[in-house]
Motif scaffolding. Sequence first.
Motif, mmCIF file in Angstrom:
data_model
loop_
_atom_site.group_PDB
_atom_site.id
_atom_site.type_symbol
_atom_site.label_atom_id
_atom_site.label_comp_id
_atom_site.label_asym_id
_atom_site.label_seq_id
_atom_site.Cartn_x
_atom_site.Cartn_y
_atom_site.Cartn_z
ATOM 1 N N ARG A 155 0.625 -1.219 0.081
ATOM 2 C CA ARG A 155 -0.068 -0.077 -0.169
ATOM 3 C C ARG A 155 0.868 1.455 0.097
ATOM 4 O O ARG A 155 0.434 2.238 -0.820
ATOM 5 C CB ARG A 155 -0.943 0.151 1.129
ATOM 6 N N ASP A 156 2.090 1.208 0.806
ATOM 7 C CA ASP A 156 2.831 2.515 0.915
ATOM 8 C C ASP A 156 3.650 2.772 -0.511
ATOM 9 O O ASP A 156 3.779 3.858 -0.675
ATOM 10 C CB ASP A 156 3.732 2.326 1.967
ATOM 11 N N HIS A 157 3.763 1.745 -1.113
ATOM 12 C CA HIS A 157 4.378 2.065 -2.781
ATOM 13 C C HIS A 157 3.462 2.647 -3.617
ATOM 14 O O HIS A 157 3.690 3.728 -4.293
ATOM 15 C CB HIS A 157 5.017 0.931 -3.157
ATOM 16 N N ALA A 158 1.983 2.364 -3.374
ATOM 17 C CA ALA A 158 1.072 2.636 -4.221
ATOM 18 C C ALA A 158 1.035 4.357 -3.944
ATOM 19 O O ALA A 158 0.694 5.031 -4.815
ATOM 20 C CB ALA A 158 -0.055 1.705 -4.196
ATOM 21 N N ALA A 159 0.911 4.454 -2.589
ATOM 22 C CA ALA A 159 0.733 5.951 -2.158
ATOM 23 C C ALA A 159 1.864 6.904 -2.584
ATOM 24 O O ALA A 159 1.713 7.888 -2.966
ATOM 25 C CB ALA A 159 0.679 6.014 -0.643
ATOM 26 N N GLU A 160 2.960 6.346 -2.469
ATOM 27 C CA GLU A 160 4.289 7.319 -3.074
ATOM 28 C C GLU A 160 4.199 7.388 -4.646
ATOM 29 O O GLU A 160 4.719 8.526 -5.041
ATOM 30 C CB GLU A 160 5.436 6.518 -2.665
ATOM 31 N N PRO A 165 -3.897 4.088 -7.493
ATOM 32 C CA PRO A 165 -4.812 3.384 -6.894
ATOM 33 C C PRO A 165 -4.565 1.877 -6.750
ATOM 34 O O PRO A 165 -3.680 1.321 -7.599
ATOM 35 C CB PRO A 165 -6.188 3.710 -7.722
ATOM 36 N N LEU A 166 -5.050 1.390 -5.805
ATOM 37 C CA LEU A 166 -4.621 0.153 -5.632
ATOM 38 C C LEU A 166 -5.481 -0.627 -6.504
ATOM 39 O O LEU A 166 -6.619 -0.557 -6.638
ATOM 40 C CB LEU A 166 -4.967 -0.543 -3.968
ATOM 41 N N PRO A 167 -5.093 -1.857 -7.014
ATOM 42 C CA PRO A 167 -5.889 -2.543 -7.913
ATOM 43 C C PRO A 167 -6.677 -3.612 -7.005
ATOM 44 O O PRO A 167 -6.606 -3.834 -5.920
ATOM 45 C CB PRO A 167 -4.978 -3.553 -8.614
ATOM 46 N N ILE A 194 21.007 2.853 3.923
ATOM 47 C CA ILE A 194 19.682 2.198 3.346
ATOM 48 C C ILE A 194 18.807 3.172 2.857
ATOM 49 O O ILE A 194 18.660 4.316 3.330
ATOM 50 C CB ILE A 194 18.911 1.665 4.869
ATOM 51 N N ARG A 195 18.194 3.039 1.673
ATOM 52 C CA ARG A 195 17.471 4.061 0.933
ATOM 53 C C ARG A 195 15.779 3.374 0.994
ATOM 54 O O ARG A 195 14.898 4.165 0.650
ATOM 55 C CB ARG A 195 17.931 4.052 -0.603
ATOM 56 N N GLN A 196 15.492 2.211 1.119
ATOM 57 C CA GLN A 196 14.469 1.509 0.978
ATOM 58 C C GLN A 196 14.099 0.327 2.092
ATOM 59 O O GLN A 196 15.255 -0.327 2.324
ATOM 60 C CB GLN A 196 14.110 1.100 -0.187
ATOM 61 N N GLU A 197 13.180 0.370 2.925
ATOM 62 C CA GLU A 197 12.857 -0.621 3.707
ATOM 63 C C GLU A 197 11.398 -0.791 4.060
ATOM 64 O O GLU A 197 10.658 0.111 4.250
ATOM 65 C CB GLU A 197 13.587 -0.083 4.947
ATOM 66 N N GLY A 198 11.066 -2.059 4.156
ATOM 67 C CA GLY A 198 9.656 -2.706 4.296
ATOM 68 C C GLY A 198 9.732 -4.034 4.786
ATOM 69 O O GLY A 198 10.897 -4.494 4.862
ATOM 70 N N ARG A 199 8.782 -4.414 5.275
ATOM 71 C CA ARG A 199 8.599 -5.637 5.758
ATOM 72 C C ARG A 199 7.873 -6.710 4.779
ATOM 73 O O ARG A 199 6.550 -5.951 4.371
ATOM 74 C CB ARG A 199 7.689 -5.815 7.342
ATOM 75 N N THR A 210 7.359 -10.268 -6.280
ATOM 76 C CA THR A 210 5.980 -10.090 -5.445
ATOM 77 C C THR A 210 5.781 -8.566 -4.977
ATOM 78 O O THR A 210 4.823 -8.322 -4.312
ATOM 79 C CB THR A 210 6.349 -10.844 -4.284
ATOM 80 N N GLY A 211 6.261 -7.451 -5.666
ATOM 81 C CA GLY A 211 6.035 -6.212 -5.362
ATOM 82 C C GLY A 211 6.981 -5.574 -4.359
ATOM 83 O O GLY A 211 8.077 -6.216 -3.644
ATOM 84 N N THR A 212 7.173 -4.210 -4.322
ATOM 85 C CA THR A 212 8.154 -3.609 -3.640
ATOM 86 C C THR A 212 7.428 -2.634 -2.499
ATOM 87 O O THR A 212 6.583 -2.168 -2.883
ATOM 88 C CB THR A 212 9.141 -2.721 -4.738
ATOM 89 N N PRO A 213 8.185 -2.346 -1.418
ATOM 90 C CA PRO A 213 7.618 -1.473 -0.225
ATOM 91 C C PRO A 213 8.001 0.149 -0.964
ATOM 92 O O PRO A 213 8.500 0.210 -1.962
ATOM 93 C CB PRO A 213 8.407 -1.710 0.786
ATOM 94 N N ARG A 214 7.509 1.140 0.031
ATOM 95 C CA ARG A 214 7.667 2.271 -0.338
ATOM 96 C C ARG A 214 9.254 2.658 -0.320
ATOM 97 O O ARG A 214 10.136 1.798 0.590
ATOM 98 C CB ARG A 214 7.002 3.288 0.788
ATOM 99 N N GLY A 215 9.622 3.556 -0.952
ATOM 100 C CA GLY A 215 11.400 4.069 -0.723
ATOM 101 C C GLY A 215 12.023 4.077 -2.133
ATOM 102 O O GLY A 215 13.096 4.026 -1.990
#
Length: 260
Positions: A63-68, A72-74, A185-190, A219-224
């Motif tokens: 969700r945070d990557h879509a927001a940045e 919209p989320l599919p 570190i430039r990008q980090e998520g769980r 499988t997708g990437t987090p924000r950052g």
Amino acid sequence: MRILRVRYRDYDFYAALGVGERENELTCLQSIPGISGPVPLEEATRLPLVTPSKIICVGLNFRDHAAELSMPLPERPAFFLKPPSALVGDGEAIILPRHAGRIDYEAELAVIISKGGRRIPLDRAGAHIFGYACANDVTARDEQKGELMFGRCKGYDTFCPLGPWIETEMPSPDAFVRTVINGEIRQEGRLCDMIVSPAALVSHISEVMTLEPGDVILTGTPRGVGPLRAGDEVRIEIEGLGTLTNPVEWEAETASPNAD
């Protein structure tokens, strides 16, 4: 278990990487004529981890990557394809096309398919997964903004680093996935922040297309997400899985076809 694909004595095969005092030894996972014991890692040539028929990339699974990206989320998992020619391994260079503008990193967990199938039920998806690896869904961001489809911005040669090995155990849901550029570190998520789990993605994608052994699902990437520059060293780290390291270089300038 950590698995490499290697060439040794003119044979190509998968082998398990040793641990502890045997971290420089390989154990064949196939029956190879004339090879009955451990293989010294330094005497083997590393090969690409897989030779996929396709690389399937899931978009906006955090969700945070879509927001940045202000996207919209599919309503259901959205995916696109990268060509197998985009693959490079651990230690190989990411090549920046000179005409493509901004090029971004995207740290992702990769799923490697072991057994092919179509319409795979969710409760059987795990049996079709060989293992997991670190991946970088390199993206020509300026080109992406002007495209409805992602074939160009995602499909350049070297735009899918994968490695450093295949880990047969799924990392913990609490594991961090990171991008580290030149030690920062430039990008980090769980991984637990994924909207759709890896197993569910295998099941969903197989409703559309037959998955083949060696196919790769990102499988997708987090924000950052952010830009790569020539001279960078980019590391994709997933806790409990490993570190994928690639240098970044400019594409070599070539002479015009009409040059004297």
